[in-house]
Design a protein around this motif. Structure first.
Motif: not given
Length: 313
Positions: A8-14, A19-22, A55-60
């Motif tokens: 999956v490639v995830f695209a989102g910003t705010p 939660p959808c990325l998680e 920030a969430a992506a980098q943390a993961a």
């Protein structure tokens, strides 16, 4: 699927998208990259700040891409190199060209915060409250070239109550979006083909981007209309109106019965319950507000500073 997890490639910003990325990560899919808007200036110092999704992506430990647009061949080639089975888009903020929509094997999914075809577009959460809708929800949609026109794969619904604000409905729909996305990913991972439901042609409305000028309260309008504004614009851009000559931000208010002969904008009464302001129909009872340069306070605290407004029992 030969036992391999979905790529999956995830695209989102705010914050809404986090939660959808998680959900992508916990559903068993492999998030191979995250696309998000470039860092923007924020805060008093106008310092470049990463999006909540970045920030969430980098943390993961997920690779992050931040192109200004997805139109160029080079950018599209880089995206194709991730060999995604699916691209999940949640409040990304960039238009996906047709070529990008066709890159993943399963196409592109979008989590949209409304019951389509009502409130296609940028601000569906606030527009639903402004219109007095009694229900909202999230749709998991198969993306196509039009603006939020694709067929719906799965849906979750939730009532809108008079206690709901733009902020509370945002948080609830964000969680529901993660829930419906996780279900969709789990079902596809088992080999199920989700059956798309075409959006009806009737009932299409557009949720245009919020304009700060809309936050100004016009007391000649019905009190219920102003209540919708106050609730929809919390936490942004926050409703504004004048009470006895002082311009204020109005954080919380609700419609009550008023005096039919009163001039709109007149203070009808003020007590610990709130400050009643005459409207074109009914009255608006203000219970939380903010003075220029101050912080959010209750109506009671405001009346301590302006005792002349208090009702004389």
């Amino acid at each position: 699927m030969s036992g391999q997890p979905l790529r999956v490639v995830f695209a989102g910003t705010p914050e809404f998208s986090v939660p959808c990325l998680e959900a992508c990560r916990t559903s068993g899919a492999e998030v191979v990259a995250v696309y998000t808007q470039p860092d923007r200036p924020a805060g008093r110092g106008r310092k470049l700040t990463p999006s909540p999704v970045k920030a969430a992506a980098q943390a993961a430990g997920i690779p992050v891409e931040q192109p200004e647009s997805l139109k160029s061949a080079d950018i599209q080639q880089a995206l194709a190199a991730y060999r995604a089975d699916l691209m999940v888009v949640v409040a990304y903020g960039l238009i996906l060209p047709r070529k990008v929509l066709a890159l993943p094997r399963l196409g592109c999914w979008n989590v949209h915060a409304s019951l389509l075809p009502r409130w296609r577009g940028a601000a569906p959460i606030q527009r639903a409250i402004l219109a007095g809708d009694n229900e909202s929800g999230v749709d998991l949609m198969q993306m196509e070239a039009g603006l939020d026109t694709g067929p719906v794969l799965l849906e979750r619904r939730t009532p809108i109550t008079r206690q709901d604000t733009g902020g509370s409905l945002h948080d609830r729909l964000s969680a529901l979006g993660a829930d419906v996305l996780a279900e969709g990913l789990r079902r596809v991972a088992t080999g199920e083909v989700l059956v798309p439901r075409a959006q009806p042609e009737e009932g299409v409305t557009y949720a245009h981007k919020l304009d700060k000028a809309e936050a100004q309260l016009d007391f000649s309008k019905p009190a219920m209309t102003l209540e919708y504004q106050v609730r929809a614009f919390d936490p942004w851009p926050v409703a504004e109106g004048a009470i006895a000559g002082e311009a204020l931000r109005i954080w919380a208010a609700h419609a009550v019965d008023g005096s039919p002969d009163a001039v709109p904008g007149t203070v009808l009464g003020a007590s610990r319950d709130g400050i009643d302001i005459a409207c074109g129909q009914g009255a608006l009872r203000v219970t939380a507000l903010q003075r220029a340069g101050g912080k959010r306070i209750t109506a009671t605290d405001y009346l301590n500073a302006r005792p002349e407004l208090r009702s004389r029992a």
